[in-house]
Design an enzyme around this catalytic site. Structure first.
Site, PDB file in Angstrom:
ATOM      1  N   SER A 220       5.131 126.453 103.763  1.00 61.14           N
ATOM      2  CA  SER A 220       3.828 126.918 104.250  1.00 61.14           C
ATOM      3  C   SER A 220       2.761 126.673 103.181  1.00 61.14           C
ATOM      4  O   SER A 220       2.544 125.537 102.778  1.00 61.14           O
ATOM      5  CB  SER A 220       3.919 128.393 104.657  1.00 61.14           C
ATOM      6  OG  SER A 220       2.778 128.817 105.360  1.00 61.14           O
ATOM      7  N   ASP A 346       4.028 124.776 116.233  1.00 59.91           N
ATOM      8  CA  ASP A 346       3.649 125.714 115.171  1.00 59.91           C
ATOM      9  C   ASP A 346       2.180 126.116 115.339  1.00 59.91           C
ATOM     10  O   ASP A 346       1.284 125.283 115.191  1.00 59.91           O
ATOM     11  CB  ASP A 346       3.867 125.061 113.809  1.00 59.91           C
ATOM     12  CG  ASP A 346       3.611 125.997 112.622  1.00 59.91           C
ATOM     13  OD1 ASP A 346       3.098 127.107 112.839  1.00 59.91           O
ATOM     14  OD2 ASP A 346       3.937 125.606 111.494  1.00 59.91           O
ATOM     15  N   HIS A 375       6.745 128.469 113.122  1.00 63.28           N
ATOM     16  CA  HIS A 375       6.326 128.414 111.724  1.00 63.28           C
ATOM     17  C   HIS A 375       7.428 129.004 110.853  1.00 63.28           C
ATOM     18  O   HIS A 375       7.713 130.199 110.898  1.00 63.28           O
ATOM     19  CB  HIS A 375       5.023 129.205 111.530  1.00 63.28           C
ATOM     20  CG  HIS A 375       4.425 129.044 110.162  1.00 63.28           C
ATOM     21  ND1 HIS A 375       3.849 127.860 109.750  1.00 63.28           N
ATOM     22  CD2 HIS A 375       4.327 129.900 109.112  1.00 63.28           C
ATOM     23  CE1 HIS A 375       3.412 127.996 108.509  1.00 63.28           C
ATOM     24  NE2 HIS A 375       3.697 129.221 108.099  1.00 63.28           N
TER      25      HIS A 375
END
Length: 421
Positions: A220, A346, A375
């Site tokens: 991320s 996502d 995600h």
């Protein structure tokens, strides 16, 4: 004309009568009831196999890297079967921290000093019991970068440490300033655009284990920071290879996606409160330079960045910060093998902002896109507790990339674009 309300009442009445009768005779003792169950199961199975379970798309700018991944990382060519009862994006994202196991890892903590006087916390897993790499001076090492408010105790980090242990590797987790329990010594935290702390960490790790091959994995925001570092440093980077998971490639698009009503409710507000909690924890240091009361009134990540992050790192505006934080603009300058895994569903990183064209122009970069996964989800199997698709990508890539010899870069005219499913 029959009103919708009357239609609904008639439907519920009939449905209630049906189930009442089925309970009396036993639902599965009834041929009709069993047919309904079997019919629904067959329809769901067909839908899952035809529309949910799919092979990922692999996009690479160079023939050498594309073939390397196909040969050494078979996971990039295999059908991804998301957990059949939770394949939807938001469900995968929300359930991952609760469903997956958190294996125990005994870290060795090290605090290093940054040039501005701040301190950075590193958590080492030395893996001294490694049978395949008993010599600690040459033991392959993976630097791990967690997400926005993550630490070395996140389930996805613990899983990568576990995968590294199985390979005989050592790991070191780079915890961003102030998130893992250490004191904030200077009025500065972190952001995706600023890679100064990451540079300090990489230089320190390479001095400490100068004979060992070093790889890196970012998740991320950690992946965004890592990609930005690679783009800025270009040929100066000495990492053997990099793998990035669920990175947000265009911050403008990412924040816009998270501001949609449902995603704002499920994710944006929660992450904003986590960021504010971290700021409030270090209020005594930060309030000397910033209006913390104003920061604590932010309702979204964008408002938090406008009131805190962009100001802290000296950007004229929040748009300038978001532009600088977006790795999509730096992909062309990456000079080490980098594999990026993203899910097309996502909500944190919308697929229309994936750097497909930029990847096609760089022989050092590959983008692996699954239809589902959410995600940092990528759950698979009936009960996805021990391993995920993301774990398998990490394991196979880090196992293979340390054996790569020589650069992947050709002259631009020699680059061949490859896209396969």
């Amino acid at each position: 004309m029959i009103s919708p309300e009357l239609n609904f009442n008639l439907f519920t009445s009939d449905l209630s009568h049906y189930f009442k009768n089925q309970v009396k005779v036993g639902l599965f003792g009834s041929g009709v009831g069993l047919s309904v169950v079997l019919g629904f199961s067959a329809a769901y199975a067909c839908y899952y196999l035809l529309s949910v379970a799919k092979k990922p798309i692999l996009i690479a700018g160079g023939k050498k890297f594309h073939q390397f991944l196909r040969d050494k990382c078979p996971v990039v060519s295999e059908t991804y079967y998301p957990t059949f009862w939770c394949w939807e994006s938001r469900v995968q994202t929300l359930l991952r921290p609760f469903v997956t196991a958190k294996p125990w890892v005994n870290y060795r903590n090290e605090l290093i000093t940054a040039p501005d006087g701040g301190q950075i916390s590193l958590d080492w897993f030395d893996n001294d019991d490694s049978a395949s790499h008993p010599d600690q001076s040459t033991r392959p090492t993976v630097l791990l970068l967690p997400g926005l408010t993550g630490t070395s105790r996140e389930s996805y980090i613990l899983h990568m440490v576990q995968q590294s242990r199985d390979l005989g590797y050592r790991c070191v987790v780079f915890n961003n300033r102030g998130v893992s329990g250490e004191k904030l010594l200077t009025p500065r935290t972190y952001c995706a655009a600023n890679t100064e702390d990451l540079e300090v960490v990489i230089e320190h790790v390479q001095r400490t284990i100068d004979k060992a091959p070093l790889m890196a994995a970012g998740v991320s925001m950690g992946g965004m920071m890592l990609a930005n570092y690679l783009g800025r440093k270009g040929s100066e980077v000495r990492l053997k290879g990099v793998v990035v998971f669920s990175a947000g490639w265009d911050v403008f698009e990412c924040t816009a996606s998270l501001e949609k009503p449902l995603d704002r409710f499920l994710f944006n507000s929660y992450l904003t409160s986590c960021l504010q909690a971290s700021v409030d924890r270090h209020r005594t240091v930060l309030e000397k330079k910033y209006d913390i009361d104003h920061v604590m009134k932010a309702k979204t990540i964008r408002e938090f960045d406008e009131r805190f992050t962009s100001i802290m790192f000296g950007y004229p505006s929040n748009d300038d910060y978001y532009r600088d934080a977006s790795p999509i603009h730096k992909i062309k300058s990456v000079q080490v093998p980098m594999l990026c895994l993203n899910a097309a569903d996502d909500v944190f990183s919308p697929n229309h902002a994936f750097p497909v064209e930029a990847v096609k122009q760089n022989p050092n970069v590959a983008l692996l896109i699954t239809c589902h996964g959410g995600h940092i989800g990528f759950l698979e199997g009936l009960w996805p507790r021990q391993s995920t698709y993301m774990d398998r990508v990490f394991h196979q890539f880090t196992s293979a990339v340390k054996h790569l010899r020589g650069p992947l870069t050709h002259s631009l005219g020699d680059v061949t674009q490859h896209e396969s499913t």
